[in-house]
Design a protein around this motif. Structure first.
Motif, PDB file in Angstrom:
ATOM      1  N   THR A   1     -64.671 -36.062  -5.896  1.00 46.08           N
ATOM      2  CA  THR A   1     -64.177 -36.576  -4.619  1.00 46.08           C
ATOM      3  C   THR A   1     -64.497 -35.694  -3.412  1.00 46.08           C
ATOM      4  OG1 THR A   1     -62.011 -35.524  -4.877  1.00 46.08           O
ATOM      5  CG2 THR A   1     -62.258 -37.753  -5.764  1.00 46.08           C
ATOM      6  N   TYR A   2     -65.134 -34.562  -3.602  1.00 50.14           N
ATOM      7  CA  TYR A   2     -65.374 -33.650  -2.489  1.00 50.14           C
ATOM      8  C   TYR A   2     -66.791 -33.738  -1.931  1.00 50.14           C
ATOM      9  CZ  TYR A   2     -60.927 -31.735  -3.902  1.00 50.14           C
ATOM     10  OH  TYR A   2     -59.601 -31.597  -4.201  1.00 50.14           O
ATOM     11  N   SER A   3     -67.583 -34.686  -2.401  1.00 48.55           N
ATOM     12  CA  SER A   3     -68.960 -34.815  -1.939  1.00 48.55           C
ATOM     13  C   SER A   3     -68.998 -35.030  -0.428  1.00 48.55           C
ATOM     14  CB  SER A   3     -69.658 -35.981  -2.646  1.00 48.55           C
ATOM     15  OG  SER A   3     -71.046 -35.897  -2.471  1.00 48.55           O
ATOM     16  N   GLY A   4     -69.720 -34.161   0.257  1.00 50.41           N
ATOM     17  CA  GLY A   4     -69.854 -34.266   1.701  1.00 50.41           C
ATOM     18  C   GLY A   4     -68.782 -33.528   2.477  1.00 50.41           C
ATOM     19  N   SER A   5     -67.636 -33.247   1.865  1.00 49.88           N
ATOM     20  CA  SER A   5     -66.563 -32.553   2.584  1.00 49.88           C
ATOM     21  C   SER A   5     -66.343 -31.136   2.064  1.00 49.88           C
ATOM     22  CB  SER A   5     -65.246 -33.332   2.472  1.00 49.88           C
ATOM     23  OG  SER A   5     -64.802 -33.369   1.126  1.00 49.88           O
ATOM     24  N   GLY A   6     -66.786 -30.872   0.859  1.00 46.34           N
ATOM     25  CA  GLY A   6     -66.630 -29.549   0.259  1.00 46.34           C
ATOM     26  C   GLY A   6     -67.946 -29.098  -0.342  1.00 46.34           C
ATOM     27  N   LYS A   7     -67.924 -27.937  -0.958  1.00 45.76           N
ATOM     28  CA  LYS A   7     -69.135 -27.412  -1.575  1.00 45.76           C
ATOM     29  C   LYS A   7     -68.874 -27.167  -3.051  1.00 45.76           C
ATOM     30  CE  LYS A   7     -71.997 -24.974   0.623  1.00 45.76           C
ATOM     31  NZ  LYS A   7     -72.577 -23.965   1.485  1.00 45.76           N
ATOM     32  N   TYR A   8     -69.828 -27.585  -3.881  1.00 46.33           N
ATOM     33  CA  TYR A   8     -69.796 -27.349  -5.324  1.00 46.33           C
ATOM     34  C   TYR A   8     -70.667 -26.150  -5.626  1.00 46.33           C
ATOM     35  CZ  TYR A   8     -68.250 -32.226  -5.406  1.00 46.33           C
ATOM     36  OH  TYR A   8     -67.560 -33.398  -5.204  1.00 46.33           O
ATOM     37  N   VAL A   9     -70.229 -25.305  -6.566  1.00 42.49           N
ATOM     38  CA  VAL A   9     -71.042 -24.161  -6.965  1.00 42.49           C
ATOM     39  C   VAL A   9     -71.088 -24.051  -8.482  1.00 42.49           C
ATOM     40  CG1 VAL A   9     -70.580 -22.853  -4.846  1.00 42.49           C
ATOM     41  CG2 VAL A   9     -69.141 -22.481  -6.839  1.00 42.49           C
ATOM     42  N   ARG A  10     -72.216 -23.578  -8.977  1.00 41.60           N
ATOM     43  CA  ARG A  10     -72.353 -23.218 -10.381  1.00 41.60           C
ATOM     44  C   ARG A  10     -72.266 -21.698 -10.435  1.00 41.60           C
ATOM     45  NH1 ARG A  10     -77.751 -24.485 -11.808  1.00 41.60           N
ATOM     46  NH2 ARG A  10     -78.205 -22.306 -11.414  1.00 41.60           N
TER      47      ARG A  10
ATOM     48  N   GLY B   1     -67.343 -24.080  -9.631  1.00 38.19           N
ATOM     49  CA  GLY B   1     -66.358 -23.796  -8.604  1.00 38.19           C
ATOM     50  C   GLY B   1     -66.424 -24.815  -7.495  1.00 38.19           C
ATOM     51  N   LEU B   2     -65.366 -24.824  -6.704  1.00 38.40           N
ATOM     52  CA  LEU B   2     -65.239 -25.778  -5.628  1.00 38.40           C
ATOM     53  C   LEU B   2     -64.723 -25.067  -4.378  1.00 38.40           C
ATOM     54  CD1 LEU B   2     -65.495 -28.832  -5.167  1.00 38.40           C
ATOM     55  CD2 LEU B   2     -63.147 -29.061  -5.960  1.00 38.40           C
ATOM     56  N   ASP B   3     -65.486 -25.184  -3.301  1.00 37.60           N
ATOM     57  CA  ASP B   3     -65.062 -24.734  -1.976  1.00 37.60           C
ATOM     58  C   ASP B   3     -64.573 -26.002  -1.285  1.00 37.60           C
ATOM     59  OD1 ASP B   3     -64.836 -23.972   0.666  1.00 37.60           O
ATOM     60  OD2 ASP B   3     -66.851 -23.137   0.817  1.00 37.60           O
ATOM     61  N   ILE B   4     -63.303 -26.282  -1.406  1.00 39.05           N
ATOM     62  CA  ILE B   4     -62.746 -27.577  -1.021  1.00 39.05           C
ATOM     63  C   ILE B   4     -62.997 -27.916   0.444  1.00 39.05           C
ATOM     64  CG2 ILE B   4     -60.578 -28.881  -0.794  1.00 39.05           C
ATOM     65  CD1 ILE B   4     -59.656 -27.398  -3.375  1.00 39.05           C
ATOM     66  N   GLU B   5     -62.867 -26.951   1.322  1.00 43.63           N
ATOM     67  CA  GLU B   5     -63.028 -27.224   2.750  1.00 43.63           C
ATOM     68  C   GLU B   5     -64.393 -26.807   3.288  1.00 43.63           C
ATOM     69  OE1 GLU B   5     -59.663 -25.312   4.516  1.00 43.63           O
ATOM     70  OE2 GLU B   5     -58.251 -26.658   3.505  1.00 43.63           O
ATOM     71  N   ASP B   6     -65.302 -26.394   2.401  1.00 45.45           N
ATOM     72  CA  ASP B   6     -66.624 -25.913   2.792  1.00 45.45           C
ATOM     73  C   ASP B   6     -66.513 -24.837   3.888  1.00 45.45           C
ATOM     74  OD1 ASP B   6     -69.357 -25.598   2.819  1.00 45.45           O
ATOM     75  OD2 ASP B   6     -69.778 -27.451   3.905  1.00 45.45           O
ATOM     76  N   ASP B   7     -65.592 -23.879   3.654  1.00 43.83           N
ATOM     77  CA  ASP B   7     -65.390 -22.796   4.609  1.00 43.83           C
ATOM     78  C   ASP B   7     -65.964 -21.465   4.111  1.00 43.83           C
ATOM     79  OD1 ASP B   7     -63.597 -22.144   2.607  1.00 43.83           O
ATOM     80  OD2 ASP B   7     -61.818 -22.170   3.897  1.00 43.83           O
ATOM     81  N   GLY B   8     -66.700 -21.516   3.004  1.00 45.35           N
ATOM     82  CA  GLY B   8     -67.321 -20.311   2.473  1.00 45.35           C
ATOM     83  C   GLY B   8     -66.484 -19.576   1.440  1.00 45.35           C
TER      84      GLY B   8
ATOM     85  N   SER C   1     -57.679  -7.406 -12.563  1.00 44.04           N
ATOM     86  CA  SER C   1     -58.464  -7.233 -11.343  1.00 44.04           C
ATOM     87  C   SER C   1     -58.407  -8.522 -10.535  1.00 44.04           C
ATOM     88  CB  SER C   1     -59.922  -6.909 -11.690  1.00 44.04           C
ATOM     89  OG  SER C   1     -60.531  -8.015 -12.332  1.00 44.04           O
ATOM     90  N   ASN C   2     -58.721  -8.389  -9.257  1.00 46.08           N
ATOM     91  CA  ASN C   2     -58.779  -9.583  -8.400  1.00 46.08           C
ATOM     92  C   ASN C   2     -59.826 -10.563  -8.893  1.00 46.08           C
ATOM     93  OD1 ASN C   2     -56.777  -8.542  -6.791  1.00 46.08           O
ATOM     94  ND2 ASN C   2     -58.161  -7.822  -5.191  1.00 46.08           N
ATOM     95  N   SER C   3     -60.924 -10.059  -9.443  1.00 48.63           N
ATOM     96  CA  SER C   3     -61.987 -10.947  -9.918  1.00 48.63           C
ATOM     97  C   SER C   3     -61.586 -11.685 -11.196  1.00 48.63           C
ATOM     98  CB  SER C   3     -63.288 -10.167 -10.140  1.00 48.63           C
ATOM     99  OG  SER C   3     -63.089  -9.152 -11.094  1.00 48.63           O
ATOM    100  N   TRP C   4     -60.573 -11.219 -11.911  1.00 46.24           N
ATOM    101  CA  TRP C   4     -60.085 -11.917 -13.107  1.00 46.24           C
ATOM    102  C   TRP C   4     -59.299 -13.163 -12.713  1.00 46.24           C
ATOM    103  CZ3 TRP C   4     -60.866 -10.879 -18.314  1.00 46.24           C
ATOM    104  CH2 TRP C   4     -60.112 -11.649 -19.208  1.00 46.24           C
ATOM    105  N   VAL C   5     -58.597 -13.114 -11.587  1.00 43.17           N
ATOM    106  CA  VAL C   5     -57.668 -14.196 -11.225  1.00 43.17           C
ATOM    107  C   VAL C   5     -57.986 -14.934  -9.930  1.00 43.17           C
ATOM    108  CG1 VAL C   5     -55.747 -13.208 -12.520  1.00 43.17           C
ATOM    109  CG2 VAL C   5     -56.046 -12.599 -10.108  1.00 43.17           C
ATOM    110  N   GLY C   6     -58.828 -14.411  -9.077  1.00 39.00           N
ATOM    111  CA  GLY C   6     -59.126 -15.057  -7.795  1.00 39.00           C
ATOM    112  C   GLY C   6     -60.422 -15.850  -7.853  1.00 39.00           C
ATOM    113  N   ALA C   7     -60.370 -17.117  -7.529  1.00 41.77           N
ATOM    114  CA  ALA C   7     -61.543 -17.994  -7.647  1.00 41.77           C
ATOM    115  C   ALA C   7     -62.729 -17.477  -6.833  1.00 41.77           C
ATOM    116  CB  ALA C   7     -61.184 -19.417  -7.223  1.00 41.77           C
ATOM    117  N   ASP C   8     -62.512 -17.130  -5.584  1.00 40.28           N
ATOM    118  CA  ASP C   8     -63.616 -16.674  -4.744  1.00 40.28           C
ATOM    119  C   ASP C   8     -64.166 -15.338  -5.235  1.00 40.28           C
ATOM    120  OD1 ASP C   8     -65.231 -17.204  -2.299  1.00 40.28           O
ATOM    121  OD2 ASP C   8     -64.363 -15.282  -1.685  1.00 40.28           O
ATOM    122  N   THR C   9     -63.276 -14.424  -5.586  1.00 41.68           N
ATOM    123  CA  THR C   9     -63.706 -13.110  -6.066  1.00 41.68           C
ATOM    124  C   THR C   9     -64.442 -13.231  -7.398  1.00 41.68           C
ATOM    125  OG1 THR C   9     -61.732 -12.213  -5.018  1.00 41.68           O
ATOM    126  CG2 THR C   9     -62.936 -10.741  -6.454  1.00 41.68           C
TER     127      THR C   9
END
Length: 186
Positions: free
Chosen positions: A174-183, A122-129, A86-94
């Motif tokens: 290294t992404y503090s302030g430029s990206g978003k961290y998620v648990r 997880g990491l949203d590197i560009e903080d684009d959602g 499934s997409n949720s098995w392999v896609g980070a956002d999904t």
């Protein structure tokens, strides 16, 4: 063999501990040497979520299998040797959205204080959602004054390693302030 004495309905705690140990053992065993047998390996720069899904399954979480790659969370190895998933098995956002995001921040010190051993991150590197990368926390240490955060050890694929966030070749800090961290899913 593990012997567990269950008193006063403490089975949930005992099972949680076993699941945590299974996750950590799997992550440590396969972070540097991917498990090619039952799973497909997507190679450098593309296997992070496949690896986190394997860790979650090793902890005893049952797959939710459907005929559509757009539904559930699953992986199959066909009799032909071909892998489907499934997409949720392999896609980070999904994966992150399917499993649930429990905490997010753009501040690394706050993120490090709000994760623990056994968490999927997880990491949203560009903080684009959109979550771009996943890893798994195999250890957590005390506050590291020189770095200004609680140190944590990450097992991940895509760039396959087990490293502490404070190590120079681990870029989670290294992404503090430029990206978003998620648990993800606790």
């Amino acid at each position: 063999m593990v012997n567990i004495l269950i008193v006063d309905n403490k089975i949930d705690f005992a099972m949680s501990l076993i699941n945590l140990l299974n996750k950590i053992d799997y992550a440590r065993q396969y972070a540097l040497n991917p498990n090619h047998g039952p799973y497909h390996y997507f190679g450098i720069r593309g296997d992070c979520t496949n690896f986190t899904s394997q860790i979650l399954e090793a902890a005893g979480v049952a797959q939710e299998v459907y005929d559509s790659e757009y539904m559930g969370w699953w992986h199959r190895k066909e009799w032909t040797g071909w892998h489907s998933h499934s997409n949720s098995w392999v896609g980070a956002d999904t994966f992150a959205r399917y499993m649930g995001i429990g905490y997010s921040t753009t501040n690394h010190a706050s993120f490090a204080a709000n994760i623990r051993t056994g968490d999927f991150i997880g990491l949203d590197i560009e903080d684009d959602g959109s979550i771009d990368h996943c890893g798994f926390v195999v250890g957590k240490d005390n506050y590291v004054g020189g770095w200004g955060y609680y140190n944590y050890e990450v097992a991940q694929h895509s760039i396959n390693y087990i490293k502490w966030a404070s190590e120079s070749d681990n870029s989670w800090d290294t992404y503090s302030g430029s990206g978003k961290y998620v648990r993800i899913r606790r």
